[in-house]
Design a protein around this motif. Structure first.
Motif, short mmCIF file in Angstrom:
data_model
loop_
_atom_site.label_atom_id
_atom_site.label_comp_id
_atom_site.label_asym_id
_atom_site.label_seq_id
_atom_site.Cartn_x
_atom_site.Cartn_y
_atom_site.Cartn_z
N GLY A 21 -64.71 68.36 -1.52
CA GLY A 21 -64.43 69.76 -1.83
C GLY A 21 -65.41 70.31 -2.84
O GLY A 21 -66.24 69.59 -3.39
N ALA A 22 -65.30 71.60 -3.05
CA ALA A 22 -66.21 72.28 -3.98
C ALA A 22 -66.01 71.75 -5.38
O ALA A 22 -64.90 71.38 -5.77
N VAL A 23 -67.08 71.72 -6.12
CA VAL A 23 -67.02 71.18 -7.47
C VAL A 23 -67.57 72.20 -8.45
O VAL A 23 -68.59 72.84 -8.21
N VAL A 24 -66.85 72.33 -9.54
CA VAL A 24 -67.27 73.19 -10.64
C VAL A 24 -67.34 72.33 -11.89
O VAL A 24 -66.40 71.57 -12.18
N SER A 25 -68.42 72.43 -12.61
CA SER A 25 -68.54 71.64 -13.84
C SER A 25 -68.56 72.56 -15.04
O SER A 25 -68.92 73.75 -14.95
N GLN A 26 -68.17 72.01 -16.16
CA GLN A 26 -68.24 72.73 -17.44
C GLN A 26 -68.87 71.83 -18.47
O GLN A 26 -68.67 70.61 -18.47
N HIS A 27 -69.61 72.44 -19.35
CA HIS A 27 -70.25 71.69 -20.42
C HIS A 27 -70.27 72.52 -21.69
O HIS A 27 -70.62 73.71 -21.64
N PRO A 28 -69.90 71.99 -22.83
CA PRO A 28 -69.41 70.63 -23.02
C PRO A 28 -67.93 70.52 -22.64
O PRO A 28 -67.27 71.54 -22.42
N SER A 29 -67.43 69.33 -22.56
CA SER A 29 -66.01 69.16 -22.26
C SER A 29 -65.18 69.27 -23.54
O SER A 29 -63.98 69.55 -23.48
N TRP A 30 -65.85 69.06 -24.66
CA TRP A 30 -65.12 69.03 -25.94
C TRP A 30 -66.10 69.37 -27.03
O TRP A 30 -67.20 68.83 -27.06
N VAL A 31 -65.72 70.28 -27.91
CA VAL A 31 -66.62 70.64 -28.99
C VAL A 31 -65.82 70.98 -30.25
O VAL A 31 -64.76 71.62 -30.17
N ILE A 32 -66.33 70.51 -31.37
CA ILE A 32 -65.78 70.87 -32.68
C ILE A 32 -66.87 71.63 -33.42
O ILE A 32 -68.01 71.17 -33.47
N CYS A 33 -66.53 72.76 -33.97
CA CYS A 33 -67.53 73.52 -34.71
C CYS A 33 -66.91 74.08 -35.99
O CYS A 33 -65.69 74.15 -36.11
N LYS A 34 -67.78 74.48 -36.88
CA LYS A 34 -67.31 75.04 -38.14
C LYS A 34 -67.09 76.54 -37.98
O LYS A 34 -67.75 77.21 -37.18
N SER A 35 -66.17 77.04 -38.75
CA SER A 35 -65.86 78.46 -38.72
C SER A 35 -67.12 79.28 -39.01
O SER A 35 -67.90 78.94 -39.90
N GLY A 36 -67.34 80.30 -38.21
CA GLY A 36 -68.50 81.17 -38.41
C GLY A 36 -69.66 80.87 -37.49
O GLY A 36 -70.57 81.69 -37.35
N THR A 37 -69.63 79.71 -36.85
CA THR A 37 -70.72 79.36 -35.93
C THR A 37 -70.39 79.86 -34.53
O THR A 37 -69.27 80.29 -34.24
N SER A 38 -71.39 79.81 -33.65
CA SER A 38 -71.22 80.23 -32.27
C SER A 38 -71.27 79.02 -31.35
O SER A 38 -71.99 78.06 -31.61
N VAL A 39 -70.54 79.10 -30.28
CA VAL A 39 -70.46 77.99 -29.32
C VAL A 39 -70.69 78.54 -27.92
O VAL A 39 -70.07 79.54 -27.54
N LYS A 40 -71.55 77.89 -27.18
CA LYS A 40 -71.81 78.30 -25.80
C LYS A 40 -71.21 77.29 -24.83
O LYS A 40 -71.41 76.09 -24.97
N ILE A 41 -70.48 77.80 -23.87
CA ILE A 41 -69.87 76.96 -22.84
C ILE A 41 -70.48 77.34 -21.49
O ILE A 41 -70.56 78.53 -21.16
N GLU A 42 -70.89 76.33 -20.74
CA GLU A 42 -71.49 76.58 -19.43
C GLU A 42 -70.51 76.25 -18.31
O GLU A 42 -69.78 75.27 -18.39
#
Lengths: 117, 113
Positions: A1-22
């Motif tokens: 079947g069709a597959v969709v991936s995401q990256h990262p699967s898990w992220v911890i960041c500090k308040s005020g920073t930016s996080v990109k999810i694909e």
């Protein structure tokens, strides 16, 4: 079947920073991708709809300047959480739909768990 | 009234038993209905669509009652691997999000050995 991936699967960041999810569709072209957020013991809530080559459509109450979405190709959409705060900690899930397909033909990515400290 | 309501559980059921959960929806214009399964910290996965005529897939039976706006899922001969959260999902033209989908909060099922 069709597959969709995401990256990262898990992220911890500090308040005020930016996080990109694909979010990537691996074996089909996704003209539409959806971004959801799920808090513990809560239902999935649609945040925005990402259409290839056009601006994202945000659901009511979702800040477009805080949650930046880019759908630059038919296989990739990105969600950037800008200036993240602890209340943004959640499970972010994308789903991808091929052109002309019904909603039941949306395929979910495995999700990204974001923790903001 | 919430758009899609489910009993959150948890339902603790012995292995081999039959278990049923229900879901009600508020939008009478809803057009299609689904049960999804979500394991802890994982994405939802489509379990089955739900039709007015009822449909069965192995040990799973889903039914829809449009008059009562009620959807059910029956699991027979439950297995330990059936432990998960079951999400009731409704597709409403002009309702729900842009994808038309409205998710229930899910019913948590625990199968005990």
């Amino acid at each position: 079947g069709a597959v969709v991936s995401q990256h990262p699967s898990w992220v911890i960041c500090k308040s005020g920073t930016s996080v990109k999810i694909e979010c990537r569709s691996l074996d089909f072209q996704a003209t539409t991708m959806f971004w959801y957020r799920q808090f513990p013991k809560q239902s999935l809530m649609l945040m925005a709809t990402s259409n290839e080559g056009s601006k994202a459509t945000y659901e009511q109450g979702v800040e477009k300047d805080k949650f930046l979405i880019n759908h630059a190709s038919l296989t990739l959409s990105t969600l950037t959480v800008t200036s993240a705060h602890p209340e943004d900690s959640s499970f972010y899930i994308c789903s991808a739909r091929a052109r002309g397909r019904a909603s039941s033909s949306s395929y979910f990515g495995p999700g990204t768990r974001l923790t903001v400290t | 009234r919430k758009e899609v309501e489910q009993d959150p559980g948890p339902f603790n059921v012995p292995e081999g038993a039959t278990v049923a959960f229900n879901c009600t929806y508020s939008n009478s214009a809803s057009q299609s209905f689904f049960w999804y399964r979500q394991d802890c910290r994982k994405e939802p996965k489509l379990l089955m669509s739900v039709y007015s005529s009822g449909n069965e897939d192995g040990r799973f039976t889903a039914q829809l009652n449009r008059a009562s706006q009620y959807i059910s899922l029956l699991i027979r001969d439950s297995k330990l691997s059936d432990s998960a959260t079951y999400l009731c999902v409704v597709n409403s033209m002009g309702g729900g999000g842009a994808d038309g989908l409205t998710f229930g909060k899910g019913t948590h099922l625990i199968i005990q050995p």
